[in-house]
Design a protein around this motif. Structure first.
Motif, PDB file in Angstrom:
ATOM      1  N   SER A 144       0.828  -1.207   0.000  1.00 31.87           N
ATOM      2  CA  SER A 144       0.000   0.000   0.000  1.00 31.87           C
ATOM      3  C   SER A 144       0.863   1.258   0.000  1.00 31.87           C
ATOM      4  CB  SER A 144      -0.991  -0.001   1.167  1.00 31.87           C
ATOM      5  OG  SER A 144      -0.334  -0.101   2.398  1.00 31.87           O
TER       6      SER A 144
ATOM      7  N   ASP B 152       2.356   1.590  -3.589  1.00 28.83           N
ATOM      8  CA  ASP B 152       1.378   2.049  -4.576  1.00 28.83           C
ATOM      9  C   ASP B 152       0.958   3.492  -4.347  1.00 28.83           C
ATOM     10  OD1 ASP B 152       1.495  -0.434  -5.762  1.00 28.83           O
ATOM     11  OD2 ASP B 152      -0.331  -1.175  -4.821  1.00 28.83           O
ATOM     12  N   LEU B 153       0.876   3.912  -3.094  1.00 27.42           N
ATOM     13  CA  LEU B 153       0.471   5.288  -2.779  1.00 27.42           C
ATOM     14  C   LEU B 153       1.636   6.257  -2.954  1.00 27.42           C
ATOM     15  CD1 LEU B 153      -2.014   6.850  -1.875  1.00 27.42           C
ATOM     16  CD2 LEU B 153      -1.325   6.460   0.489  1.00 27.42           C
TER      17      LEU B 153
ATOM     18  N   TRP C  98       1.371   9.517   0.528  1.00 23.28           N
ATOM     19  CA  TRP C  98       1.087   9.018   1.867  1.00 23.28           C
ATOM     20  C   TRP C  98       1.324  10.096   2.917  1.00 23.28           C
ATOM     21  CZ3 TRP C  98       4.590   8.044   6.027  1.00 23.28           C
ATOM     22  CH2 TRP C  98       3.967   7.503   7.154  1.00 23.28           C
TER      23      TRP C  98
ATOM     24  N   THR D 172      -5.842   4.376  -7.835  1.00 20.63           N
ATOM     25  CA  THR D 172      -6.835   3.301  -7.974  1.00 20.63           C
ATOM     26  C   THR D 172      -6.216   2.043  -8.591  1.00 20.63           C
ATOM     27  OG1 THR D 172      -7.533   4.106 -10.145  1.00 20.63           O
ATOM     28  CG2 THR D 172      -8.741   4.938  -8.239  1.00 20.63           C
TER      29      THR D 172
ATOM     30  N   TYR E 149      -4.737  -0.787  -4.444  1.00 19.40           N
ATOM     31  CA  TYR E 149      -5.889   0.121  -4.328  1.00 19.40           C
ATOM     32  C   TYR E 149      -6.986  -0.222  -5.338  1.00 19.40           C
ATOM     33  CZ  TYR E 149      -3.239   2.843  -1.027  1.00 19.40           C
ATOM     34  OH  TYR E 149      -2.546   3.226   0.100  1.00 19.40           O
ATOM     35  N   ARG E 150      -6.708  -1.075  -6.268  1.00 20.66           N
ATOM     36  CA  ARG E 150      -7.735  -1.529  -7.197  1.00 20.66           C
ATOM     37  C   ARG E 150      -8.755  -2.410  -6.464  1.00 20.66           C
ATOM     38  NH1 ARG E 150      -5.420  -5.418 -11.294  1.00 20.66           N
ATOM     39  NH2 ARG E 150      -3.719  -4.182 -10.537  1.00 20.66           N
TER      40      ARG E 150
ATOM     41  N   ARG F 115     -10.257   0.410  -0.938  1.00 21.27           N
ATOM     42  CA  ARG F 115      -9.948   1.838  -0.859  1.00 21.27           C
ATOM     43  C   ARG F 115      -8.908   2.164   0.212  1.00 21.27           C
ATOM     44  NH1 ARG F 115     -15.406   1.772  -0.936  1.00 21.27           N
ATOM     45  NH2 ARG F 115     -15.716   2.745   1.101  1.00 21.27           N
ATOM     46  N   HIS F 116      -8.851   1.372   1.247  1.00 19.67           N
ATOM     47  CA  HIS F 116      -7.954   1.690   2.370  1.00 19.67           C
ATOM     48  C   HIS F 116      -7.097   0.479   2.767  1.00 19.67           C
ATOM     49  CE1 HIS F 116      -9.892   5.564   2.884  1.00 19.67           C
ATOM     50  NE2 HIS F 116     -11.040   4.937   2.718  1.00 19.67           N
TER      51      HIS F 116
ATOM     52  N   TYR G 168     -15.040   5.275  -7.893  1.00 20.88           N
ATOM     53  CA  TYR G 168     -14.087   4.363  -7.260  1.00 20.88           C
ATOM     54  C   TYR G 168     -14.716   3.703  -6.039  1.00 20.88           C
ATOM     55  CZ  TYR G 168      -9.837   3.051  -4.642  1.00 20.88           C
ATOM     56  OH  TYR G 168      -8.881   2.391  -3.924  1.00 20.88           O
TER      57      TYR G 168
ATOM     58  N   THR H 122     -15.318  -0.497  -5.237  1.00 21.51           N
ATOM     59  CA  THR H 122     -14.387  -1.113  -4.282  1.00 21.51           C
ATOM     60  C   THR H 122     -15.010  -1.162  -2.897  1.00 21.51           C
ATOM     61  OG1 THR H 122     -13.368   1.032  -3.822  1.00 21.51           O
ATOM     62  CG2 THR H 122     -12.291  -0.357  -5.483  1.00 21.51           C
TER      63      THR H 122
END
Length: 193
Positions: A94, A97-98, A102, A116, A120-121, A124-125, A181, A185
């Motif tokens: 995470s 990807d973020l 962050w 996304t 994150y696909r 959401r968290h 989104y 998700t």
């Protein structure tokens, strides 16, 4: 089982968590914050979570929580190790990807974009999911009724009191993109919740 095995594991896992987060924190601090929701409640929540994170480390180095000790059993310890590893892997994914977006608190950075893809696909968290999985592992590995669940409890309080504000902030910032989104998700667990 010897509790020093648990103490060594918790110390190592805590170090790995810090190593995962540190470069992303340094990178994101270099980008201007354009939206922030860091009132007194957010500061109090973050302070509580840091205390919850530190309690297991105090347990590692001090006998202060010895009154709450119980025998370390192999099966919860083994399950806890799996949860710790899964939580740390998910935390790594995470953060990766973020990347530069962050923040430990509720902030949006300059040129912030909605992520996304990657993990994150699916949810959401994922970072919150990672910390829940990690804290469950900690509760299973630490044979102490205070230190074991401390991070799970404090993080659970932060999540419960913060997630609504975070979802609103994302909706305000990204509008229909975030609404779309959100509709495809789940919050924390793919396909479930």
């Amino acid at each position: 089982m010897n509790p020093w095995i648990a103490k060594t594991l918790i110390l190592a896992a805590s170090i790995v968590m810090i190593v995962i987060r540190a470069p992303h924190g340094r990178r994101s601090r270099g980008i201007k914050v354009v939206r922030r929701r860091n009132g007194p409640r957010e500061v109090a929540l973050l302070t509580r979570v840091w205390r919850g994170f530190l309690v297991p480390l105090i347990w590692v180095v001090s006998p202060v929580f010895s009154f709450a000790e119980y025998s370390l059993l192999p099966w919860p310890f083994g399950a806890g190790v799996l949860f710790l590893v899964a939580g740390l892997w998910l935390l790594y994914r995470s953060h990766s990807d973020l990347c530069k977006y962050w923040s430990v608190s509720l902030e949006l950075r300059e040129n912030h974009r909605l992520i996304t893809e990657g993990i994150y696909r699916h949810v959401r968290h994922p970072m919150y999911a990672a910390l829940f999985v990690y804290s469950i592992g900690q509760a299973l590995v630490i044979p102490n009724r205070v230190a074991g669940p401390s991070y799970f409890v404090t993080f659970g309080i932060l999540f419960a009191l913060r997630i609504g504000a975070e979802e609103r902030m994302m909706l305000e910032a990204f509008g229909e993109g975030y609404a779309a989104y959100k509709s495809r998700t789940k919050l924390l667990v793919p396909g479930i919740w």
